[in-house]
Motif scaffolding. Structure first.
Motif, PDB file in Angstrom:
ATOM      1  N   UNK A   1     -16.203 -12.702  -2.151  1.00 53.60           N
ATOM      2  CA  UNK A   1     -17.399 -13.542  -2.053  1.00 53.60           C
ATOM      3  C   UNK A   1     -18.016 -13.535  -0.659  1.00 53.60           C
ATOM      4  N   UNK A   2     -17.202 -13.398   0.377  1.00 49.40           N
ATOM      5  CA  UNK A   2     -17.723 -13.444   1.741  1.00 49.40           C
ATOM      6  C   UNK A   2     -18.110 -12.071   2.283  1.00 49.40           C
ATOM      7  N   UNK A   3     -17.917 -11.024   1.506  1.00 44.07           N
ATOM      8  CA  UNK A   3     -18.217  -9.661   1.965  1.00 44.07           C
ATOM      9  C   UNK A   3     -19.696  -9.345   1.787  1.00 44.07           C
ATOM     10  N   UNK A   4     -20.172  -8.441   2.620  1.00 45.54           N
ATOM     11  CA  UNK A   4     -21.541  -7.954   2.509  1.00 45.54           C
ATOM     12  C   UNK A   4     -21.612  -6.663   1.712  1.00 45.54           C
ATOM     13  N   UNK A   5     -20.562  -5.826   1.826  1.00 43.72           N
ATOM     14  CA  UNK A   5     -20.571  -4.531   1.155  1.00 43.72           C
ATOM     15  C   UNK A   5     -19.159  -4.142   0.753  1.00 43.72           C
ATOM     16  N   UNK A   6     -19.040  -3.629  -0.470  1.00 40.19           N
ATOM     17  CA  UNK A   6     -17.767  -3.092  -0.960  1.00 40.19           C
ATOM     18  C   UNK A   6     -18.065  -1.745  -1.602  1.00 40.19           C
ATOM     19  N   UNK A   7     -17.287  -0.738  -1.240  1.00 42.89           N
ATOM     20  CA  UNK A   7     -17.389   0.577  -1.865  1.00 42.89           C
ATOM     21  C   UNK A   7     -15.999   1.006  -2.306  1.00 42.89           C
ATOM     22  N   UNK A   8     -15.949   2.010  -3.160  1.00 45.31           N
ATOM     23  CA  UNK A   8     -14.681   2.603  -3.544  1.00 45.31           C
ATOM     24  C   UNK A   8     -14.732   4.073  -3.119  1.00 45.31           C
ATOM     25  N   UNK A   9     -13.700   4.478  -2.401  1.00 46.45           N
ATOM     26  CA  UNK A   9     -13.619   5.859  -1.915  1.00 46.45           C
ATOM     27  C   UNK A   9     -12.311   6.450  -2.415  1.00 46.45           C
ATOM     28  N   UNK A  10     -12.377   7.723  -2.844  1.00 49.52           N
ATOM     29  CA  UNK A  10     -11.172   8.353  -3.354  1.00 49.52           C
ATOM     30  C   UNK A  10     -11.255   9.853  -3.267  1.00 49.52           C
ATOM     31  N   UNK A  11     -10.206  10.514  -3.766  1.00 48.88           N
ATOM     32  CA  UNK A  11     -10.185  11.972  -3.665  1.00 48.88           C
ATOM     33  C   UNK A  11     -11.188  12.624  -4.608  1.00 48.88           C
ATOM     34  N   UNK A  12     -11.763  11.892  -5.578  1.00 50.79           N
ATOM     35  CA  UNK A  12     -12.808  12.466  -6.428  1.00 50.79           C
ATOM     36  C   UNK A  12     -14.147  12.555  -5.702  1.00 50.79           C
TER      37      UNK A  12
ATOM     38  N   UNK B   1     -14.271  12.824  -2.186  1.00 49.40           N
ATOM     39  CA  UNK B   1     -13.904  13.283  -0.840  1.00 49.40           C
ATOM     40  C   UNK B   1     -13.829  12.130   0.157  1.00 49.40           C
ATOM     41  N   UNK B   2     -13.414  10.959  -0.308  1.00 45.88           N
ATOM     42  CA  UNK B   2     -13.221   9.764   0.518  1.00 45.88           C
ATOM     43  C   UNK B   2     -14.504   9.326   1.212  1.00 45.88           C
ATOM     44  N   UNK B   3     -15.623   9.600   0.575  1.00 50.69           N
ATOM     45  CA  UNK B   3     -16.922   9.226   1.127  1.00 50.69           C
ATOM     46  C   UNK B   3     -17.169   7.735   0.865  1.00 50.69           C
TER      47      UNK B   3
ATOM     48  N   UNK C   1      -9.136   3.889  -2.442  1.00 47.41           N
ATOM     49  CA  UNK C   1      -9.066   2.602  -1.748  1.00 47.41           C
ATOM     50  C   UNK C   1     -10.435   1.961  -1.815  1.00 47.41           C
ATOM     51  N   UNK C   2     -10.457   0.644  -1.655  1.00 49.25           N
ATOM     52  CA  UNK C   2     -11.708  -0.069  -1.500  1.00 49.25           C
ATOM     53  C   UNK C   2     -12.023  -0.167  -0.014  1.00 49.25           C
ATOM     54  N   UNK C   3     -13.308  -0.195   0.305  1.00 48.55           N
ATOM     55  CA  UNK C   3     -13.730  -0.426   1.684  1.00 48.55           C
ATOM     56  C   UNK C   3     -14.567  -1.703   1.660  1.00 48.55           C
ATOM     57  N   UNK C   4     -13.980  -2.786   2.177  1.00 44.77           N
ATOM     58  CA  UNK C   4     -14.614  -4.097   2.176  1.00 44.77           C
ATOM     59  C   UNK C   4     -15.088  -4.388   3.594  1.00 44.77           C
TER      60      UNK C   4
ATOM     61  N   UNK D   1       0.817   5.942  -3.321  1.00 45.45           N
ATOM     62  CA  UNK D   1       1.345   7.172  -2.753  1.00 45.45           C
ATOM     63  C   UNK D   1       1.066   7.155  -1.245  1.00 45.45           C
ATOM     64  N   UNK D   2       2.032   7.631  -0.486  1.00 45.65           N
ATOM     65  CA  UNK D   2       1.913   7.647   0.971  1.00 45.65           C
ATOM     66  C   UNK D   2       0.896   8.695   1.411  1.00 45.65           C
ATOM     67  N   UNK D   3       0.059   8.318   2.364  1.00 41.04           N
ATOM     68  CA  UNK D   3      -0.909   9.237   2.948  1.00 41.04           C
ATOM     69  C   UNK D   3      -0.558   9.460   4.412  1.00 41.04           C
ATOM     70  N   UNK D   4      -0.170  10.697   4.745  1.00 38.15           N
ATOM     71  CA  UNK D   4       0.118  11.008   6.143  1.00 38.15           C
ATOM     72  C   UNK D   4      -1.137  10.883   6.999  1.00 38.15           C
ATOM     73  N   UNK D   5      -2.298  11.201   6.422  1.00 35.91           N
ATOM     74  CA  UNK D   5      -3.554  11.147   7.169  1.00 35.91           C
ATOM     75  C   UNK D   5      -3.859   9.718   7.631  1.00 35.91           C
ATOM     76  N   UNK D   6      -3.699   8.752   6.728  1.00 34.25           N
ATOM     77  CA  UNK D   6      -4.015   7.361   7.052  1.00 34.25           C
ATOM     78  C   UNK D   6      -2.799   6.568   7.523  1.00 34.25           C
TER      79      UNK D   6
END
Length: 98
Positions: free
Chosen positions: A23-34, A36-38, A67-70, A84-89
């Motif tokens: 409720x307090x967020x301004x923007x939420x996106x979903x990024x994933x390997x489908x 390219x994590x954009x 992941x979600x980006x809030x 699943x573990x991500x070495x990158x992140x």
């Protein structure tokens, strides 16, 4: 947070609806390997009740990391099918299995 899966009978596609209470967020996106994590491609729409919601068509029979980006902060889905573990992140990613 929640995920709804709707498999189409006519195509090997699953409509995945992502719902994020923020409720307090301004923007939420979903990024994933489908996508390219954009973080710009899959914005979720803010509803009057303060949740963000959006649907993505994904190919059935596969697993996807996401992941979600809030407001710029990366968050996992608590109802994910797996993690699943991500070495990158250097952290876990949510996994959805279709």
């Amino acid at each position: 947070m929640a995920i709804k899966k709707q498999f189409l009978k006519s195509k090997p596609v699953c409509k995945v609806t992502f719902t994020v209470p923020a409720a307090n967020a301004n923007q939420v996106t979903v990024a994933g390997n489908w996508n390219e994590w954009n973080t710009e491609v899959e914005p979720l729409k803010k509803l009057k009740n303060g949740t963000f919601k959006g649907t993505v068509n994904l190919k059935a029979g596969q697993a996807y990391e996401f992941k979600y980006v809030v407001d710029g902060q990366w968050e996992n889905e608590v109802e994910a099918d797996a993690y699943v573990w991500s070495d990158y992140a250097a952290t876990d990613n949510s996994v959805i299995k279709l």
